[in-house]
Structure formats: C-alpha cells, structure tokens
Motif scaffolding. Structure first.
Motif, PDB file in Angstrom:
ATOM      1  N   MET A  43      60.533  67.540  26.094  1.00 50.38           N
ATOM      2  CA  MET A  43      59.536  67.733  27.144  1.00 50.38           C
ATOM      3  C   MET A  43      58.409  68.671  26.742  1.00 50.38           C
ATOM      4  SD  MET A  43      62.116  67.974  30.441  1.00 50.38           S
ATOM      5  CE  MET A  43      60.931  67.437  31.654  1.00 50.38           C
ATOM      6  N   GLY A  44      58.697  69.609  25.828  1.00 42.50           N
ATOM      7  CA  GLY A  44      57.677  70.570  25.423  1.00 42.50           C
ATOM      8  C   GLY A  44      56.801  70.056  24.302  1.00 42.50           C
ATOM      9  N   VAL A  45      57.400  69.752  23.174  1.00 40.43           N
ATOM     10  CA  VAL A  45      56.626  69.302  22.017  1.00 40.43           C
ATOM     11  C   VAL A  45      55.976  67.951  22.290  1.00 40.43           C
ATOM     12  CG1 VAL A  45      56.709  68.767  19.552  1.00 40.43           C
ATOM     13  CG2 VAL A  45      58.173  70.578  20.480  1.00 40.43           C
ATOM     14  N   SER A  46      56.685  67.062  22.995  1.00 48.23           N
ATOM     15  CA  SER A  46      56.098  65.754  23.300  1.00 48.23           C
ATOM     16  C   SER A  46      54.846  65.889  24.174  1.00 48.23           C
ATOM     17  CB  SER A  46      57.115  64.860  23.996  1.00 48.23           C
ATOM     18  OG  SER A  46      57.407  65.335  25.291  1.00 48.23           O
ATOM     19  N   SER A  47      54.818  66.916  25.036  1.00 44.95           N
ATOM     20  CA  SER A  47      53.659  67.119  25.908  1.00 44.95           C
ATOM     21  C   SER A  47      52.410  67.472  25.110  1.00 44.95           C
ATOM     22  CB  SER A  47      53.959  68.220  26.932  1.00 44.95           C
ATOM     23  OG  SER A  47      54.987  67.828  27.811  1.00 44.95           O
ATOM     24  N   VAL A  48      52.605  68.110  23.959  1.00 43.89           N
ATOM     25  CA  VAL A  48      51.452  68.429  23.098  1.00 43.89           C
ATOM     26  C   VAL A  48      50.762  67.145  22.656  1.00 43.89           C
ATOM     27  CG1 VAL A  48      50.741  69.470  20.918  1.00 43.89           C
ATOM     28  CG2 VAL A  48      52.502  70.583  22.311  1.00 43.89           C
ATOM     29  N   PHE A  49      51.552  66.156  22.246  1.00 36.03           N
ATOM     30  CA  PHE A  49      50.976  64.880  21.804  1.00 36.03           C
ATOM     31  C   PHE A  49      50.414  64.095  22.987  1.00 36.03           C
ATOM     32  CE2 PHE A  49      53.969  65.968  18.427  1.00 36.03           C
ATOM     33  CZ  PHE A  49      53.189  65.764  17.306  1.00 36.03           C
ATOM     34  N   THR A  50      51.003  64.265  24.165  1.00 38.35           N
ATOM     35  CA  THR A  50      50.449  63.615  25.355  1.00 38.35           C
ATOM     36  C   THR A  50      49.070  64.175  25.677  1.00 38.35           C
ATOM     37  OG1 THR A  50      52.689  63.311  26.236  1.00 38.35           O
ATOM     38  CG2 THR A  50      50.863  63.078  27.780  1.00 38.35           C
ATOM     39  N   LEU A  51      48.917  65.488  25.555  1.00 32.54           N
ATOM     40  CA  LEU A  51      47.624  66.111  25.822  1.00 32.54           C
ATOM     41  C   LEU A  51      46.572  65.685  24.804  1.00 32.54           C
ATOM     42  CD1 LEU A  51      48.575  69.764  26.867  1.00 32.54           C
ATOM     43  CD2 LEU A  51      47.602  67.963  28.303  1.00 32.54           C
ATOM     44  N   LEU A  52      46.996  65.417  23.584  1.00 33.83           N
ATOM     45  CA  LEU A  52      46.042  64.975  22.563  1.00 33.83           C
ATOM     46  C   LEU A  52      45.417  63.626  22.918  1.00 33.83           C
ATOM     47  CD1 LEU A  52      47.923  65.988  19.277  1.00 33.83           C
ATOM     48  CD2 LEU A  52      45.880  67.056  20.258  1.00 33.83           C
ATOM     49  N   LEU A  53      46.095  62.846  23.767  1.00 35.95           N
ATOM     50  CA  LEU A  53      45.535  61.577  24.211  1.00 35.95           C
ATOM     51  C   LEU A  53      44.362  61.778  25.163  1.00 35.95           C
ATOM     52  CD1 LEU A  53      48.847  59.604  24.863  1.00 35.95           C
ATOM     53  CD2 LEU A  53      47.200  59.170  23.033  1.00 35.95           C
ATOM     54  N   CYS A  54      44.220  62.992  25.708  1.00 40.00           N
ATOM     55  CA  CYS A  54      43.096  63.274  26.611  1.00 40.00           C
ATOM     56  C   CYS A  54      41.767  63.319  25.858  1.00 40.00           C
ATOM     57  CB  CYS A  54      43.318  64.608  27.337  1.00 40.00           C
ATOM     58  SG  CYS A  54      44.779  64.646  28.403  1.00 40.00           S
ATOM     59  N   ARG A  55      41.844  63.591  24.569  1.00 40.49           N
ATOM     60  CA  ARG A  55      40.634  63.656  23.754  1.00 40.49           C
ATOM     61  C   ARG A  55      40.190  62.256  23.352  1.00 40.49           C
ATOM     62  NH1 ARG A  55      42.344  67.169  18.803  1.00 40.49           N
ATOM     63  NH2 ARG A  55      40.178  66.664  18.242  1.00 40.49           N
ATOM     64  N   LYS A  56      38.920  62.144  23.019  1.00 40.62           N
ATOM     65  CA  LYS A  56      38.408  60.881  22.506  1.00 40.62           C
ATOM     66  C   LYS A  56      38.925  60.712  21.093  1.00 40.62           C
ATOM     67  CE  LYS A  56      34.213  58.136  22.481  1.00 40.62           C
ATOM     68  NZ  LYS A  56      32.756  58.120  22.775  1.00 40.62           N
ATOM     69  N   THR A  57      39.610  59.608  20.833  1.00 38.39           N
ATOM     70  CA  THR A  57      40.258  59.435  19.545  1.00 38.39           C
ATOM     71  C   THR A  57      40.164  57.982  19.094  1.00 38.39           C
ATOM     72  OG1 THR A  57      42.333  59.769  18.335  1.00 38.39           O
ATOM     73  CG2 THR A  57      42.498  58.980  20.595  1.00 38.39           C
ATOM     74  N   THR A  58      40.587  57.720  17.882  1.00 38.18           N
ATOM     75  CA  THR A  58      40.579  56.359  17.351  1.00 38.18           C
ATOM     76  C   THR A  58      41.902  55.668  17.674  1.00 38.18           C
ATOM     77  OG1 THR A  58      41.460  57.093  15.209  1.00 38.18           O
ATOM     78  CG2 THR A  58      39.049  57.061  15.479  1.00 38.18           C
ATOM     79  N   PHE A  59      41.914  54.363  17.487  1.00 41.63           N
ATOM     80  CA  PHE A  59      43.118  53.597  17.805  1.00 41.63           C
ATOM     81  C   PHE A  59      44.327  54.014  16.954  1.00 41.63           C
ATOM     82  CE2 PHE A  59      45.763  49.777  16.999  1.00 41.63           C
ATOM     83  CZ  PHE A  59      46.299  49.650  18.275  1.00 41.63           C
ATOM     84  N   PRO A  60      44.183  54.176  15.629  1.00 37.07           N
ATOM     85  CA  PRO A  60      45.359  54.605  14.841  1.00 37.07           C
ATOM     86  C   PRO A  60      45.919  55.941  15.280  1.00 37.07           C
ATOM     87  CG  PRO A  60      43.659  53.720  13.395  1.00 37.07           C
ATOM     88  CD  PRO A  60      43.039  53.854  14.744  1.00 37.07           C
ATOM     89  N   TRP A  61      45.032  56.887  15.599  1.00 36.53           N
ATOM     90  CA  TRP A  61      45.517  58.192  16.048  1.00 36.53           C
ATOM     91  C   TRP A  61      46.170  58.096  17.424  1.00 36.53           C
ATOM     92  CZ3 TRP A  61      46.787  62.016  13.239  1.00 36.53           C
ATOM     93  CH2 TRP A  61      46.099  62.317  12.068  1.00 36.53           C
ATOM     94  N   ALA A  62      45.629  57.257  18.287  1.00 36.67           N
ATOM     95  CA  ALA A  62      46.229  57.078  19.608  1.00 36.67           C
ATOM     96  C   ALA A  62      47.638  56.500  19.486  1.00 36.67           C
ATOM     97  CB  ALA A  62      45.355  56.165  20.462  1.00 36.67           C
ATOM     98  N   VAL A  63      47.809  55.503  18.612  1.00 37.70           N
ATOM     99  CA  VAL A  63      49.142  54.941  18.391  1.00 37.70           C
ATOM    100  C   VAL A  63      50.075  56.001  17.822  1.00 37.70           C
ATOM    101  CG1 VAL A  63      50.465  53.241  17.068  1.00 37.70           C
ATOM    102  CG2 VAL A  63      48.290  52.592  18.097  1.00 37.70           C
ATOM    103  N   THR A  64      49.553  56.851  16.928  1.00 35.92           N
ATOM    104  CA  THR A  64      50.362  57.926  16.346  1.00 35.92           C
ATOM    105  C   THR A  64      50.822  58.913  17.413  1.00 35.92           C
ATOM    106  OG1 THR A  64      49.168  57.739  14.248  1.00 35.92           O
ATOM    107  CG2 THR A  64      50.385  59.780  14.647  1.00 35.92           C
ATOM    108  N   PHE A  65      49.887  59.314  18.282  1.00 36.03           N
ATOM    109  CA  PHE A  65      50.232  60.277  19.337  1.00 36.03           C
ATOM    110  C   PHE A  65      51.256  59.685  20.318  1.00 36.03           C
ATOM    111  CE2 PHE A  65      45.704  62.088  18.757  1.00 36.03           C
ATOM    112  CZ  PHE A  65      46.136  62.855  17.696  1.00 36.03           C
ATOM    113  N   VAL A  66      51.056  58.430  20.691  1.00 36.73           N
ATOM    114  CA  VAL A  66      51.991  57.778  21.619  1.00 36.73           C
ATOM    115  C   VAL A  66      53.364  57.629  20.973  1.00 36.73           C
ATOM    116  CG1 VAL A  66      52.516  55.616  22.798  1.00 36.73           C
ATOM    117  CG2 VAL A  66      50.225  56.589  22.946  1.00 36.73           C
ATOM    118  N   SER A  67      53.384  57.251  19.698  1.00 40.37           N
ATOM    119  CA  SER A  67      54.664  57.090  19.000  1.00 40.37           C
ATOM    120  C   SER A  67      55.405  58.413  18.912  1.00 40.37           C
ATOM    121  CB  SER A  67      54.428  56.518  17.600  1.00 40.37           C
ATOM    122  OG  SER A  67      53.811  55.245  17.664  1.00 40.37           O
ATOM    123  N   ALA A  68      54.666  59.493  18.626  1.00 35.28           N
ATOM    124  CA  ALA A  68      55.290  60.815  18.574  1.00 35.28           C
ATOM    125  C   ALA A  68      55.816  61.223  19.944  1.00 35.28           C
ATOM    126  CB  ALA A  68      54.280  61.844  18.062  1.00 35.28           C
TER     127      ALA A  68
END
Length: 466
Positions: free
Chosen positions: A344-369
C-alpha cells in the motif's frame, strides 16, 4: 521497528503453540492451553505443496469462469440486442451476489472444513458456468436469465476466499501461510490471463458458448479430481447438526465475536483490507479506460496483459520472502507490516507518478509496478487474519471481503464521478493513494500477530515481557 524473535520462544496465554512435527505438540508446550483442539492438524510439507498446486489451479479456474461473461459480453449483447445499461446490469449482478455469501461461507468453513465448502461450491458454480449458454437460449428473456445466472455465480463464488482462509489457518503452519496464500492468490492473475488469451481465441473460432462450456467443464473436472484423489472419495456432506455442533471452535467464535471485533488488531485488519480491496477494484475497473483516454493509439493487449505478467511472480516472491523472514526469526507482526508497507505504501508512489504527464511505456511500467506491489498484501493483511483468529478466520475474512467489496463498488462509482466532473485522472489516482495510506497507517499502528480468539479466563495467566 522489527523485533527479532526466534520461534523457540515461550507461549503467551493468548497463543497456541504450533510446532510442526514436534512430539511435544501432542501434549502442548508449557504455558499453552493443552485442551485446545487444533494441534497436530497441520499438513506435512509435501501434502501442503500438493494442496498449494491444487488450490492454485482452483483459483485460476474460478477466475476463468468469472471473467467468461465480461469476455463474451459484447458478442452476447449483439446476439440478444442488449443495450449498454442491460449489459451493465448483467455484469454488475455478479458483485451483488458475491457480497452476500462471504461471511456465511467462512462460517461454514470454520465448522465443517474449508475443503468441503470449496468442493461443493466449485461443483456448483462450475455446473452453472457450463449451463449458462443453455439458459440463455432456452429462456424467452435472456437478459433476465443471464442476470439471475450471474447473481447465482456471485453467491457461489463468494465462499471461495473465506474458505481458503479458514482452510489455511487450520492446516498450514504460520511460517508457510504466506507462500500458500500468495501462490493461490496468483491464480486470479493467471486465470485472467488464460481466459483473456485462450478465451478470446475460442470466442473468435467457436463462438461465445465455447468459453462457458470449456471453463465450466474444466472446473467440474477439478472438483472431481479433488474429491477422488485428495479427499479419497469421502462425501462432502454438510449437515445442520455439523453446523450447530462445531465443537469448541464454534462455541469460542459465538461467545467471543463481540469481544473479537473490539480488538484493535482485528479492527485494523478489517479497515486495511477494506482499503486495499476497494483501491484494487478501482484500479482494475478504470485502468483500461485510463489507457484508452490517455493513449488512444496504444495496443490494448499491452496494458491488459503486461501488468498481470508482473503480478504473478511478484505475488510468489512476496510469499517466499515473508515465510523466509519468519523462519529466520523475525517477529511475525513486523513481517506482515513490512509486506503491507510494500503493498500500500510503495505501490502508492507509482500510482502518484501516473498523475504526471508521461509516455505510454512509462505509464505501463508504473501500472505494472503498482499491480505487482499490490500483491504483497497476500502475505500481509490477508494472512494476518489467520494469525489473529484461526478458529474463525473464514468468517472474519468474509466480513473483511464483504466490506471491501461494498466499498469497492462505491469507490468505482465515485471515481467515475470525479473523472466526469474534473476531466482529469489526477483526482482518481490521488483518491486511491489517500485511501491506501489511510489503511496502511491503521495497519502499522494497530496490527498484531498474537492470537485474540482465546478465552483468557480459561488459560493460565502467564506474562512475558519482550
């Protein structure tokens, strides 16, 4: 801070000793309540490994049958001329049924054995899945028969996870529960991948009916093999007498349910699971829409498959890691908190990274993490309920899962409202993070791993200072 303790420590009054293959288990170690009926019921390690594989396949088939309708919904809607709202009614009816049998399934499992409930429920929902195409064609109003069928599917599948929790608490030693639950939990991701791949292929080649026939018949075959080879052909008969006279365990749970729910550690488990389950349902429901809105030219199979491919090894790793730490002597409660911190803690960091404007590969990486780390809860809060109350772990897990399912439905609807009102996905990911952190803080503050389902007045007063 983690407290290092070896397993050879003395037993406190609220803890029953579980030493695998140890002669003293027959009589009870000093300081333990000798009349407690749970010793020597644990599986040996080879037997536990066989059951782990069988339960993994059972959970995989559970999700194959569960996801069959979403996979086939578009084709069925075209054939039966359903509107979007009618398709939504059919799909949503499963979750209403799913909420109603969680506590009941755990209650029955605690008294007659989780393996019996698993066998009977699998045979029932397997048959329901196989007969779904027949019900659709022989009913004059397929929309009503399919809605009823999905509601019944929810009722029948709602007992699965509570009965798993009950079975694991009664048959698996503490230092191996993380591996079993995380391995069995990965079956949900495996089933989603299997029906998404093979089911889509069957859908194109043989029609939507084939998906239901194959997943239903395979589930019935699994139930038969479990009955024939693991239960040795013993009839899974559940009588009213067995429900009413479940022995000391049932008396304990009836007499102490109110006291149990007043325990801070039990409340922490319920709140944490409620938060974790609801945020997982929200991500599961809205991530495909997020990718389609944000990256309209992206290939759907990438973001629908890659996160689940990451989740399976991540779930297995979390189970191995938690059991290894416990065997090395780390305090069980600290290990559960560590697993939940990642979930719940570390995964939330990657969830917050989705709030930023990002590319498709990075978005898939953040969601997978995010999805991969979320699976660590299989070795955290999901197992912690078995540490606290093994005598009624099934019913208590049912309470947790019911609360999580209801809040999940509400959170999914509220997330849709936020998307429409704000026009941004940032608010949704911020909401998910907030709920996750609320659950995590509750778990870190109040979680424990000592048993709280024992009547203190009937055991020897024995204080241990750590």
């Amino acid at each position: 801070m983690a407290v290092i303790q070896k397993h050879g420590k003395s037993c406190s009054p609220d803890l029953v000793c579980h030493r695998e293959n140890h002669p003293s288990d027959k009589l009870g170690a000093p300081g333990c309540h000798k009349n407690w009926p749970e010793h020597n019921t644990h599986w040996t390690r080879p037997v536990a490994r066989v059951w782990t594989v069988v339960l993994l396949l059972g959970t995989c088939l559970l999700y194959c049958a569960r996801v069959a309708m979403p996979i086939c919904a578009v084709n069925m809607a075209e054939q039966f001329h359903w509107s979007k709202s009618e398709s939504g009614m059919v799909l949503g009816s499963f979750f209403w049924g799913y909420c109603f049998t969680q506590v009941f399934g755990g209650y029955v499992s605690d008294r007659v054995g989780g393996e019996k409930v698993l066998l009977l429920s699998t045979a029932a929902w397997g048959a329901m899945t196989a007969f779904t195409p027949i019900l659709a064609h022989f009913c004059s109003q397929p929309i009503f028969s399919m809605t009823l069928a999905r509601f019944l599917m929810g009722l029948l599948q709602g007992v699965h996870y509570p009965s798993l929790a009950s079975l694991c608490s009664q048959k698996v030693v503490e230092s191996e529960r993380g591996f079993l639950m995380s391995t069995v939990g990965s079956g949900s991701y495996l089933g989603t991948l299997v029906v998404g791949g093979a089911g889509s292929l069957m859908l194109d080649l043989y029609g939507w009916q084939s998906v239901f026939y194959v997943s239903g018949l395979l589930s019935l075959l699994w139930a038969y093999c479990m009955w024939k080879y693991l239960l040795k052909g013993e009839g899974p008969i559940i009588t009213l007498e067995s429900l009413g006279s479940g022995g000391p365990q049932s008396k304990l749970s009836k007499r102490h349910w109110l006291r149990l729910l007043k325990q801070p550690a039990v409340c922490a488990v319920i709140v944490t699971h409620l938060c974790a389950a609801s945020t997982f349902f929200t991500l599961l429901s809205w991530l495909p829409t997020y990718f389609k809105d944000t990256f309209p030219d992206a290939k759907g199979w990438v973001f629908n498959v890659v996160p689940w491919l990451v989740a399976i090894p991540s779930s297995l790793f979390s189970g191995c890691l938690s059991d290894h730490l416990i065997r090395q002597g780390f305090d069980t409660a600290s290990v559960r908190k560590l697993m939940q911190f990642f979930s719940m803690g570390v995964s939330s960091v990657f969830t917050l990274l989705l709030c930023r404007k990002t590319t498709f590969p990075w978005a898939v990486t953040f969601v997978s993490a995010t999805m991969g780390l979320t699976t660590f809860s299989h070795s955290g809060v999901s197992v912690n309920v078995q540490d606290l109350a093994p005598s009624c772990a099934g019913a208590l897990f049912g309470v947790m899962n019911t609360c999580g399912s209801f809040l999940g439905v509400l959170l999914v609807y509220f997330s849709g409202y936020l998307i429409e009102s704000t026009g941004s996905w940032t608010s949704v990911f911020a909401l998910i993070t907030t709920v996750n952190l609320l659950g995590l803080c509750t778990f870190l503050a109040f979680a424990d791993a000592r048993r709280v389902d024992i009547d203190y007045s009937k055991v020897r007063q024995h204080n241990i200072h750590i």
